[in-house]
Design an enzyme around this catalytic site. Structure first.
Site, mmCIF file in Angstrom:
data_model
loop_
_atom_site.group_PDB
_atom_site.id
_atom_site.type_symbol
_atom_site.label_atom_id
_atom_site.label_comp_id
_atom_site.label_asym_id
_atom_site.label_seq_id
_atom_site.Cartn_x
_atom_site.Cartn_y
_atom_site.Cartn_z
ATOM 1 N N ARG A 51 0.835 -1.204 0.000
ATOM 2 C CA ARG A 51 0.000 0.000 0.000
ATOM 3 C C ARG A 51 0.870 1.254 0.000
ATOM 4 O O ARG A 51 0.559 2.248 -0.646
ATOM 5 C CB ARG A 51 -0.912 0.015 1.235
ATOM 6 C CG ARG A 51 -2.029 -1.013 1.182
ATOM 7 C CD ARG A 51 -2.940 -0.865 2.403
ATOM 8 N NE ARG A 51 -3.836 -2.002 2.508
ATOM 9 C CZ ARG A 51 -5.034 -2.094 1.915
ATOM 10 N NH1 ARG A 51 -5.484 -1.090 1.192
ATOM 11 N NH2 ARG A 51 -5.781 -3.164 2.056
ATOM 12 N N MET A 76 -11.806 2.780 -3.882
ATOM 13 C CA MET A 76 -12.042 1.647 -2.969
ATOM 14 C C MET A 76 -10.798 1.093 -2.274
ATOM 15 O O MET A 76 -10.831 0.007 -1.707
ATOM 16 C CB MET A 76 -12.770 0.516 -3.717
ATOM 17 C CG MET A 76 -14.207 0.855 -4.106
ATOM 18 S SD MET A 76 -15.201 1.537 -2.739
ATOM 19 C CE MET A 76 -15.255 0.098 -1.670
ATOM 20 N N ILE A 78 -8.076 1.442 0.753
ATOM 21 C CA ILE A 78 -7.755 2.120 2.014
ATOM 22 C C ILE A 78 -6.410 2.832 1.850
ATOM 23 O O ILE A 78 -5.452 2.247 1.340
ATOM 24 C CB ILE A 78 -7.699 1.116 3.182
ATOM 25 C CG1 ILE A 78 -9.085 0.501 3.400
ATOM 26 C CG2 ILE A 78 -7.199 1.791 4.456
ATOM 27 C CD1 ILE A 78 -9.100 -0.648 4.395
ATOM 28 N N LEU A 79 -6.356 4.084 2.270
ATOM 29 C CA LEU A 79 -5.158 4.910 2.083
ATOM 30 C C LEU A 79 -4.323 4.942 3.362
ATOM 31 O O LEU A 79 -4.868 4.991 4.468
ATOM 32 C CB LEU A 79 -5.583 6.327 1.682
ATOM 33 C CG LEU A 79 -6.317 6.389 0.330
ATOM 34 C CD1 LEU A 79 -7.128 7.665 0.194
ATOM 35 C CD2 LEU A 79 -5.331 6.240 -0.815
ATOM 36 N N HIS A 95 -19.427 8.730 1.816
ATOM 37 C CA HIS A 95 -19.639 7.365 2.298
ATOM 38 C C HIS A 95 -21.144 7.124 2.381
ATOM 39 O O HIS A 95 -21.871 7.948 2.928
ATOM 40 C CB HIS A 95 -18.986 7.190 3.670
ATOM 41 C CG HIS A 95 -19.154 5.817 4.223
ATOM 42 N ND1 HIS A 95 -18.403 4.746 3.783
ATOM 43 C CD2 HIS A 95 -19.999 5.322 5.144
ATOM 44 C CE1 HIS A 95 -18.779 3.660 4.435
ATOM 45 N NE2 HIS A 95 -19.759 3.977 5.266
ATOM 46 N N THR A 127 -9.642 11.216 7.032
ATOM 47 C CA THR A 127 -8.590 11.099 8.042
ATOM 48 C C THR A 127 -8.074 9.661 8.007
ATOM 49 O O THR A 127 -8.645 8.814 7.313
ATOM 50 C CB THR A 127 -9.120 11.431 9.448
ATOM 51 O OG1 THR A 127 -10.209 10.547 9.741
ATOM 52 C CG2 THR A 127 -9.580 12.882 9.543
ATOM 53 N N GLU A 129 -8.237 7.270 10.105
ATOM 54 C CA GLU A 129 -9.210 6.267 10.544
ATOM 55 C C GLU A 129 -10.359 6.213 9.549
ATOM 56 O O GLU A 129 -11.049 7.209 9.313
ATOM 57 C CB GLU A 129 -9.726 6.592 11.959
ATOM 58 C CG GLU A 129 -10.461 5.414 12.562
ATOM 59 C CD GLU A 129 -11.034 5.713 13.952
ATOM 60 O OE1 GLU A 129 -11.775 4.860 14.452
ATOM 61 O OE2 GLU A 129 -10.760 6.789 14.509
ATOM 62 N N ASP A 131 -13.420 6.259 7.338
ATOM 63 C CA ASP A 131 -14.790 6.763 7.452
ATOM 64 C C ASP A 131 -15.071 7.421 8.803
ATOM 65 O O ASP A 131 -16.190 7.348 9.315
ATOM 66 C CB ASP A 131 -15.809 5.633 7.196
ATOM 67 C CG ASP A 131 -15.684 5.032 5.806
ATOM 68 O OD1 ASP A 131 -15.314 5.781 4.874
ATOM 69 O OD2 ASP A 131 -15.936 3.826 5.651
ATOM 70 N N GLU A 160 -26.690 11.376 -3.269
ATOM 71 C CA GLU A 160 -25.240 11.570 -3.242
ATOM 72 C C GLU A 160 -24.807 12.524 -4.352
ATOM 73 O O GLU A 160 -23.905 13.339 -4.177
ATOM 74 C CB GLU A 160 -24.520 10.224 -3.395
ATOM 75 C CG GLU A 160 -24.740 9.273 -2.226
ATOM 76 C CD GLU A 160 -23.995 7.963 -2.403
ATOM 77 O OE1 GLU A 160 -22.765 7.993 -2.542
ATOM 78 O OE2 GLU A 160 -24.646 6.895 -2.407
HETATM 79 N N1 NHR Z 1 -8.569 5.752 3.585
HETATM 80 C C1 NHR Z 1 -8.477 6.295 4.800
HETATM 81 N N2 NHR Z 1 -7.292 6.234 5.416
HETATM 82 N N3 NHR Z 1 -9.528 6.887 5.431
HETATM 83 C C2 NHR Z 1 -10.726 6.935 4.821
HETATM 84 O O1 NHR Z 1 -11.731 7.524 5.456
HETATM 85 C C3 NHR Z 1 -10.890 6.349 3.535
HETATM 86 C C4 NHR Z 1 -9.771 5.761 2.945
HETATM 87 C C5 NHR Z 1 -9.876 5.150 1.679
HETATM 88 C C6 NHR Z 1 -11.081 5.122 1.028
HETATM 89 C C7 NHR Z 1 -13.543 5.514 0.974
HETATM 90 C C8 NHR Z 1 -14.369 4.483 1.798
HETATM 91 C C9 NHR Z 1 -15.831 4.488 1.423
HETATM 92 O O2 NHR Z 1 -16.311 5.361 0.702
HETATM 93 C C10 NHR Z 1 -12.221 5.675 1.628
HETATM 94 C C11 NHR Z 1 -12.125 6.319 2.869
HETATM 95 C C12 NHR Z 1 -12.694 1.249 0.697
HETATM 96 C C13 NHR Z 1 -12.689 0.518 1.879
HETATM 97 C C14 NHR Z 1 -12.069 -0.858 1.931
HETATM 98 O O3 NHR Z 1 -12.296 -1.609 2.866
HETATM 99 C C15 NHR Z 1 -13.252 1.097 3.002
HETATM 100 C C16 NHR Z 1 -13.795 2.372 2.956
HETATM 101 C C17 NHR Z 1 -13.781 3.105 1.779
HETATM 102 C C18 NHR Z 1 -13.245 2.549 0.645
HETATM 103 N N4 NHR Z 1 -11.236 -1.241 0.912
HETATM 104 C C19 NHR Z 1 -10.559 -2.547 0.809
HETATM 105 C C20 NHR Z 1 -9.043 -2.400 0.978
HETATM 106 O O4 NHR Z 1 -8.450 -3.374 1.461
HETATM 107 C C21 NHR Z 1 -10.770 -3.148 -0.575
HETATM 108 C C22 NHR Z 1 -12.196 -3.350 -0.886
HETATM 109 C C23 NHR Z 1 -12.396 -3.658 -2.369
HETATM 110 O O5 NHR Z 1 -11.473 -3.539 -3.175
HETATM 111 O O6 NHR Z 1 -13.548 -3.977 -2.715
HETATM 112 O O7 NHR Z 1 -8.462 -1.377 0.574
HETATM 113 O O8 NHR Z 1 -16.567 3.628 1.922
#
Ligand code: NHR
Length: 191
Positions: A51, A76, A78-79, A95, A127, A129, A131, A160
């Site tokens: 990542r 999609m 996580i950052l 979200h 942020t 954490e 969502d 949305e």
């Molecule tokens: N990153 C951080 N650090 N914080 C947030 O609030 C984030 C984020 C990255 C994306 C969008 C969020 C949503 O709109 C978002 C918010 C993906 C996942 C997830 O579990 C969760 C929340 C969101 C987006 N992703 C998996 C992963 O392992 C993969 C899931 C998949 O590919 O289908 O990265 O809900």
């Protein structure tokens, strides 16, 4: 993303969409952006082992376009914390739940399983954490008898497409302040 681009065009925002960037080369939004004369880039997340490595190249790519604001739309992955920190106070997400209810994935399923009578969507600053960042705007819809995940998702998406452009516009108008982890929206004299 398309709703934001269209609002920027039709409402004549004093703004420019700097670029549309996806981690998937076949994302439909890329073709839409090209058709609207917006630069595009792809950073294929699959090509990176970690990542951290993906986020580093994503950050370089974004910063190459020098945007004032980063808008996650259907993104999609996580950052990582360093990436999120780099865009602190200048990265938004929408979200599909009434946060703090139902963070994470499968929000419509979560809402139906919980038996709530109301569902919704939240635009929030991103942020580390997931969502949990400060909320900017929310939209609400009733949960109807016999509702399914698909039906809820479809009805919510319409809302949305209204509140996300509104939130981006508030940022562009410099009307958002984050104070003590909460968003304050500045009023204008015109109302
Ligand atoms: N990153 C951080 N650090 N914080 C947030 O609030 C984030 C984020 C990255 C994306 C969008 C969020 C949503 O709109 C978002 C918010 C993906 C996942 C997830 O579990 C969760 C929340 C969101 C987006 N992703 C998996 C992963 O392992 C993969 C899931 C998949 O590919 O289908 O990265 O809900």
């Amino acid at each position: 993303m398309e709703a934001i681009v269209r609002a920027c065009e039709t409402e004549r925002w004093p703004a420019r969409i700097a670029a549309v960037i996806s981690n998937k080369a076949d994302a439909k939004g890329l073709a839409f952006a090209q058709a609207h004369g917006i630069p595009t880039a792809v950073v294929p997340s699959k090509a990176f082992a970690t990542r951290e490595a993906f986020d580093a190249v994503l950050q370089e790519t974004i910063d190459g376009f020098a945007p004032d604001l980063v808008v996650l739309a259907g993104f999609m992955r996580i950052l990582t914390a360093p990436f999120v920190e780099h865009y602190a106070g200048r990265m938004l997400n929408i979200h599909p739940s009434l946060l703090p209810l139902f963070p994470g994935l499968h929000t419509h399923r979560q809402a139906l399983d919980a038996g709530v009578v109301e569902h919704g969507a939240t635009v929030h600053f991103v942020t580390a954490e997931l969502d949990h960042g400060p909320g900017v705007l929310q939209a609400r819809i009733p949960v109807l008898p016999g509702d399914t995940e698909t039906a809820l998702a479809e009805r919510l998406l319409e809302k949305e497409h209204v509140i996300y452009p509104q939130a981006v516009r508030l940022f562009i108008e410099d009307r958002l302040r984050i104070e003590d982890g909460e968003v304050r929206i500045l009023e204008t004299f015109a109302g």
